[in-house]
Design an enzyme around this catalytic site. Structure first.
Site, PDB file in Angstrom:
ATOM      1  N   LYS A 109       0.818  -0.897  -0.342  1.00 32.90           N
ATOM      2  CA  LYS A 109       0.133   0.262   0.199  1.00 32.90           C
ATOM      3  C   LYS A 109       0.685   1.227   0.124  1.00 32.90           C
ATOM      4  CE  LYS A 109      -4.458   0.988   0.316  1.00 32.90           C
ATOM      5  NZ  LYS A 109      -5.544  -0.399  -0.502  1.00 32.90           N
TER       6      LYS A 109
HETATM    7  P1  NAD Z   1     -13.365   7.620  -3.267  1.00 32.11           P
HETATM    8  O1  NAD Z   1     -12.564   8.576  -2.987  1.00 32.11           O
HETATM    9  O2  NAD Z   1     -13.591   7.144  -4.560  1.00 32.11           O
HETATM   10  O3  NAD Z   1     -14.523   7.694  -2.247  1.00 32.11           O
HETATM   11  C1  NAD Z   1     -14.561   7.735  -0.830  1.00 32.11           C
HETATM   12  C2  NAD Z   1     -16.351   8.694  -0.196  1.00 32.11           C
HETATM   13  O4  NAD Z   1     -16.292   8.056   1.156  1.00 32.11           O
HETATM   14  C3  NAD Z   1     -16.425   9.528  -1.173  1.00 32.11           C
HETATM   15  O5  NAD Z   1     -17.829   9.050  -1.441  1.00 32.11           O
HETATM   16  C4  NAD Z   1     -16.373  10.137  -0.136  1.00 32.11           C
HETATM   17  O6  NAD Z   1     -17.327  10.925   0.319  1.00 32.11           O
HETATM   18  C5  NAD Z   1     -17.164   9.183   1.174  1.00 32.11           C
HETATM   19  N1  NAD Z   1     -16.968   9.538   2.349  1.00 32.11           N
HETATM   20  C6  NAD Z   1     -15.397  10.330   2.789  1.00 32.11           C
HETATM   21  N2  NAD Z   1     -15.870  10.968   3.943  1.00 32.11           N
HETATM   22  C7  NAD Z   1     -17.198  10.068   4.634  1.00 32.11           C
HETATM   23  C8  NAD Z   1     -17.870  10.291   5.785  1.00 32.11           C
HETATM   24  N3  NAD Z   1     -17.461  10.753   7.585  1.00 32.11           N
HETATM   25  N4  NAD Z   1     -19.108  10.013   5.603  1.00 32.11           N
HETATM   26  C9  NAD Z   1     -19.312   9.051   4.707  1.00 32.11           C
HETATM   27  N5  NAD Z   1     -18.668   8.899   3.667  1.00 32.11           N
HETATM   28  C10 NAD Z   1     -17.835   9.275   3.558  1.00 32.11           C
HETATM   29  O7  NAD Z   1     -12.456   5.652  -2.670  1.00 32.11           O
HETATM   30  P2  NAD Z   1     -13.406   3.756  -2.772  1.00 32.11           P
HETATM   31  O8  NAD Z   1     -11.882   3.973  -3.558  1.00 32.11           O
HETATM   32  O9  NAD Z   1     -14.741   4.056  -3.527  1.00 32.11           O
HETATM   33  O10 NAD Z   1     -12.823   3.730  -1.589  1.00 32.11           O
HETATM   34  C11 NAD Z   1     -14.134   3.325  -0.447  1.00 32.11           C
HETATM   35  C12 NAD Z   1     -12.926   2.491   0.316  1.00 32.11           C
HETATM   36  O11 NAD Z   1     -13.232   1.085  -0.176  1.00 32.11           O
HETATM   37  C13 NAD Z   1     -11.652   2.876   1.826  1.00 32.11           C
HETATM   38  O12 NAD Z   1     -11.764   2.074   2.740  1.00 32.11           O
HETATM   39  C14 NAD Z   1     -10.711   1.882  -0.272  1.00 32.11           C
HETATM   40  O13 NAD Z   1      -9.745   1.159   0.791  1.00 32.11           O
HETATM   41  C15 NAD Z   1     -11.679   0.519  -0.179  1.00 32.11           C
HETATM   42  N6  NAD Z   1     -11.183   0.212  -1.575  1.00 32.11           N
HETATM   43  C16 NAD Z   1     -11.285   0.698  -2.128  1.00 32.11           C
HETATM   44  C17 NAD Z   1     -11.413  -0.299  -3.323  1.00 32.11           C
HETATM   45  C18 NAD Z   1     -11.026  -0.111  -5.089  1.00 32.11           C
HETATM   46  O14 NAD Z   1     -10.811  -0.362  -5.917  1.00 32.11           O
HETATM   47  N7  NAD Z   1     -11.505   1.405  -5.420  1.00 32.11           N
HETATM   48  C19 NAD Z   1     -10.856  -2.010  -3.558  1.00 32.11           C
HETATM   49  C20 NAD Z   1     -10.883  -2.431  -1.773  1.00 32.11           C
HETATM   50  C21 NAD Z   1     -11.328  -1.675  -1.016  1.00 32.11           C
END
Ligand code: NAD
Length: 420
Positions: A109
């Site tokens: 990471k």
């Molecule tokens: P992203 O940046 O696309 O979206 C994050 C979302 O969370 C946004 O809508 C943001 O407004 C929202 N958010 C932030 N603070 C918040 C709060 N206090 N309450 C509610 N919503 C809030 O990120 P992502 O890629 O969707 O990742 C989200 C999670 O999933 C992370 O933990 C990431 O590590 C995990 N993840 C992502 C992937 C991927 O392929 N993108 C894969 C596995 C895990």
């Protein structure tokens, strides 16, 4: 290694989970030490010129948890709260995720402490290129393959690919995954994580003897994972009644129109004030009655404080580390919520990243149907492996998933052995 460098609540949580599993597996002390601590911690200063002509130094990190089963694989995060301990925790979880899915990778990471919402495109490009240059000696298609995470996207991956190509002198698409389709990205990668979350959530519904129609879901987060989880759930006939993002939370017991919400968010940037739903307190939203609760934004949102008040039947962990160990103890005691743990639930992203890497080596593109079919096959297999292990050993789904994964890594380390 100076273990105090990793002092961070998220790392403490990942380490506590590891210790529990190591006890359960009765792992020998030497293997415990080798599996728990990261192989490499890389921290670099990243100076860039801001648009106003001043120079600012950012700090970036890359943690390679282990390389025993292949190159490390994991996202790159741009967020103000990034620090070495958090990155190390996420690298450890990536490890277990790749092992659980049987992907030939270790976990990695990376992240840069910065606020991408307050940086121009030019500044983000300079930051990305400089960070890539600083960590060049430690990355490569057979060493460390990055992908997007919070605050980064396919454009970030395109800049990394280009910077790496200017070092090698030729295009090496397998240096990162999550690239744009026009740069040998994979069909299906963008929606893969959310698709996998929704796919496993409905698998769990079937396991509980419930058909998706007439069920409800609440999704926290409307970024990549949250929006595609909501879209896919809606496509399966699940009514999505609550959605939040950093701006606030929406509530509509009749079901939120996800396609319209996506159009609204594309225009306004946030879900707040979407006309097709009422506002609700974001914390309270998590505790409303529903069939599927999918935290898909932040870590540590299901806590000792709210775990006893959840009213869902299935907790589908789209985010990494959304449930604290204290909340886990409460959920285990309650026994009435079917937890799909993060390393299984959100593994769709890294699985399709793996497909992208394979396609890049093959110089061949699969179509979206091939990708999604292969993804569902692999997720179904992992789901059955985890639920079977949990039932046979009478342990939680999280313990089952992590035990399978940690045993896979420990076995590989034992097989490879060490220099005497
Ligand atoms: P992203 O940046 O696309 O979206 C994050 C979302 O969370 C946004 O809508 C943001 O407004 C929202 N958010 C932030 N603070 C918040 C709060 N206090 N309450 C509610 N919503 C809030 O990120 P992502 O890629 O969707 O990742 C989200 C999670 O999933 C992370 O933990 C990431 O590590 C995990 N993840 C992502 C992937 C991927 O392929 N993108 C894969 C596995 C895990």
């Amino acid at each position: 290694m100076q273990k105090e460098l990793l002092a961070n609540p998220v790392f403490a949580m990942a380490a506590e989970q590891f210790d529990l599993v190591a006890e359960f597996l009765a792992l020998p002390a030497d293997l415990r030490e080798r599996c728990k601590w990261p192989k490499r911690l890389i921290s670099v200063a990243v100076p860039i010129q801001r648009d106003d002509g001043t120079t600012q130094v950012f700090y970036g990190h890359r943690v390679q948890h282990h390389l025993t089963r292949g190159p490390v694989k994991g996202g790159l995060r741009y967020h103000p709260a990034v620090d070495l301990g958090e990155v190390a925790a996420l690298a450890m979880w990536m490890n277990w995720k790749c092992a659980l899915m049987d992907l030939p990778y270790g976990g990695g990471k990376g992240g840069i402490a910065c606020d991408p919402r307050h940086m121009s495109r030019g500044e983000l490009e300079r930051l990305t290129r400089r960070f890539t240059m600083e960590i060049l000696p430690f990355i490569g298609p057979e060493i460390d393959v990055m992908a997007p995470d919070m605050g980064t996207n396919e454009q970030t991956m395109a800049w990394i690919t280009d910077t790496y190509a200017s070092h090698t002198g030729y295009l090496v698409p397998s240096i990162v995954t999550g690239k744009p389709l026009g740069m040998q990205g994979s069909a299906g990668r963008t929606q893969a994580t959310g698709h996998g979350v929704a796919f496993l959530a409905t698998n769990a519904l079937h396991k509980l003897g419930v058909s998706p129609e007439n069920t409800t879901a609440i999704v926290q987060g409307f970024g990549n994972v949250g929006s595609h989880t909501a879209m896919t759930l809606a496509a399966y006939g699940v009514k999505v009644i609550g959605i939040s993002d950093a701006s606030g939370a929406l509530w509509n017991p009749g079901g939120i129109d996800i396609a319209n919400l996506r159009v609204y968010v594309a225009e306004h940037g946030v879900v707040r004030d979407f006309p097709g739903a009422d506002a609700i307190d974001p914390e309270e939203m998590l505790c409303q009655p529903c069939d599927i609760l999918a935290p898909a934004a932040l870590d540590r949102v299901i806590t000792g404080e709210n775990a006893g008040r959840l009213q869902c039947r299935i907790l589908a962990e789209g985010a990494n580390g959304p449930t604290t160990p204290e909340a886990d103890r409460i959920l285990n005691e309650r026994g009435d919520i079917f937890v799909i743990p993060d390393i299984l639930c959100n593994a769709g992203g890294v699985t399709v990243s793996y497909f992208e890497w394979v396609q890049n080596f093959q110089r061949f593109q699969w179509n979206e149907r091939e990708v999604i079919t292969k993804l569902e096959t692999m997720m179904q297999r992992a789901f059955e492996k985890v639920t079977g292990f949990a039932e046979r050993n009478k342990v939680s789904q999280r313990m089952a998933a992590q035990a399978i994964a940690i045993k896979t890594v420990a076995d590989a380390k034992a097989l490879r052995g060490m220099f005497p």
